[in-house]
Design a protein around this motif. Sequence first.
Motif, PDB file in Angstrom:
ATOM      1  N   GLN A  38      -5.467 113.672 195.884  1.00 20.34           N
ATOM      2  CA  GLN A  38      -4.140 112.726 195.293  1.00 20.34           C
ATOM      3  C   GLN A  38      -4.419 111.376 195.680  1.00 20.34           C
ATOM      4  O   GLN A  38      -3.823 110.613 194.888  1.00 20.34           O
ATOM      5  CB  GLN A  38      -2.968 113.500 195.805  1.00 20.34           C
ATOM      6  CG  GLN A  38      -1.865 112.829 195.055  1.00 20.34           C
ATOM      7  CD  GLN A  38      -1.467 113.253 193.735  1.00 20.34           C
ATOM      8  OE1 GLN A  38      -2.103 113.976 193.089  1.00 20.34           O
ATOM      9  NE2 GLN A  38      -0.573 112.469 193.108  1.00 20.34           N
ATOM     10  N   PHE A  54      -6.622 109.553 193.505  1.00 22.73           N
ATOM     11  CA  PHE A  54      -5.802 109.414 192.273  1.00 22.73           C
ATOM     12  C   PHE A  54      -4.714 108.594 192.051  1.00 22.73           C
ATOM     13  O   PHE A  54      -4.861 107.666 191.211  1.00 22.73           O
ATOM     14  CB  PHE A  54      -5.210 110.989 191.836  1.00 22.73           C
ATOM     15  CG  PHE A  54      -4.652 110.924 190.454  1.00 22.73           C
ATOM     16  CD1 PHE A  54      -5.731 110.879 189.308  1.00 22.73           C
ATOM     17  CD2 PHE A  54      -3.326 110.849 190.048  1.00 22.73           C
ATOM     18  CE1 PHE A  54      -5.510 111.206 187.897  1.00 22.73           C
ATOM     19  CE2 PHE A  54      -3.261 111.041 188.660  1.00 22.73           C
ATOM     20  CZ  PHE A  54      -3.849 111.140 187.581  1.00 22.73           C
ATOM     21  N   THR A  72      -5.078 104.790 190.036  1.00 21.08           N
ATOM     22  CA  THR A  72      -3.843 104.458 189.066  1.00 21.08           C
ATOM     23  C   THR A  72      -3.356 103.050 189.367  1.00 21.08           C
ATOM     24  O   THR A  72      -2.988 102.189 188.477  1.00 21.08           O
ATOM     25  CB  THR A  72      -2.638 105.518 189.192  1.00 21.08           C
ATOM     26  OG1 THR A  72      -3.317 106.676 188.639  1.00 21.08           O
ATOM     27  CG2 THR A  72      -1.577 105.166 187.925  1.00 21.08           C
ATOM     28  N   ILE A 109     -13.283 111.935 190.557  1.00 20.99           N
ATOM     29  CA  ILE A 109     -12.076 112.647 189.919  1.00 20.99           C
ATOM     30  C   ILE A 109     -12.713 113.015 188.524  1.00 20.99           C
ATOM     31  O   ILE A 109     -12.240 114.173 187.914  1.00 20.99           O
ATOM     32  CB  ILE A 109     -11.156 111.656 189.554  1.00 20.99           C
ATOM     33  CG1 ILE A 109     -10.286 111.001 190.663  1.00 20.99           C
ATOM     34  CG2 ILE A 109     -10.194 112.069 188.389  1.00 20.99           C
ATOM     35  CD1 ILE A 109      -9.425 110.074 190.772  1.00 20.99           C
ATOM     36  N   THR A 139     -12.861 117.066 187.448  1.00 21.66           N
ATOM     37  CA  THR A 139     -12.093 117.445 186.109  1.00 21.66           C
ATOM     38  C   THR A 139     -13.174 118.334 185.235  1.00 21.66           C
ATOM     39  O   THR A 139     -12.895 119.148 184.709  1.00 21.66           O
ATOM     40  CB  THR A 139     -11.739 116.203 185.353  1.00 21.66           C
ATOM     41  OG1 THR A 139     -10.832 115.371 185.972  1.00 21.66           O
ATOM     42  CG2 THR A 139     -11.291 116.550 183.887  1.00 21.66           C
TER      43      THR A 139
END
Length: 311
Positions: free
Chosen positions: A4, A7, A11, A72, A76
């Motif tokens: 996290q 991530f 962002t 990431i 995914t």
Amino acid sequence: MADQHLFVFVTVAEMENFSRAAEQLHMTQPAVSQYIRMLEQTVGARLLDRSNKYVRLTKAGEIVYHHAKEIIGLYTRMQNLVDDLSNKASGSLAIGASYTFGEYVLPHIIAELKRQYPDIHPMITIGNTKEIADKVSGRLLDVGIVEGEVRLPQLRQEPIADDAMFIITSPRSRWAVESQVTVHDLQSETWIVREAGSGTREAADNLFAAIPMVPLHLLEFGSTQLIKEAVEAGLGISLLSKWTVRKELALRSLCIVNVQGTPYTRKFSLIRQETPFYTKAMELFCELTVKHMAALDRRASQGGALAESDR
């Protein structure tokens, strides 16, 4: 989900603002700041320069951002592969395409993909051939469709269609009414070409080298649309894929020059990472793309040679 902290960091870096990032992540701004502080403590370096007006990556931040995107993306893809065991095609699919294919062919394939597989969510990136190949190689894109040759050993390249390219001129040009022209006749003309790294530029360079010929006047534009506008205005001539000028030929705002040795033919190719594992979404997209191009090729064959009204 992948770590996290990474991530949240990605962002913030992309939004260039803590408040907008917090809104995007459905978190409070203090929580976002805490994630960034903890990540900076973990890597032992300051990752973001902050001011009242902006947030910018530091040198260390650029390194972490590049690798965080790859991590990431790998997570995914791993999750999508596991989800594929349920035999349901779903999830995100990052598709890249060079300008000719991306702007003139890909939209039709994406429309069909959404009709057949509504749970696949494509994300499209358009760039020149080099940019798309680099992003597929760096795992920032799952799959790409490009023009010409890609020379990266870690990528698998699969030709899927021929692309016919013609020399284009303004209908007011004297070349528009000449019955037969050689490329050498056009040496003194102004040639309008794409930037280095573009598949369309590579095709023009290959054509010049094959003759051989060195154009006396060269203009470089970073957009096919700008090239078409410039040619239509009488600024020069260009070598372009017929895909890009179909509407202009139909409207007679551009004309094909009847040049010996044309059309110049190159390949459209799918490019992917060399790996034994591909998500079901990627496999279905590639299959659909190959079928779509084969159908277009059959229709072109049934239609015969280029219509005289196009010339």
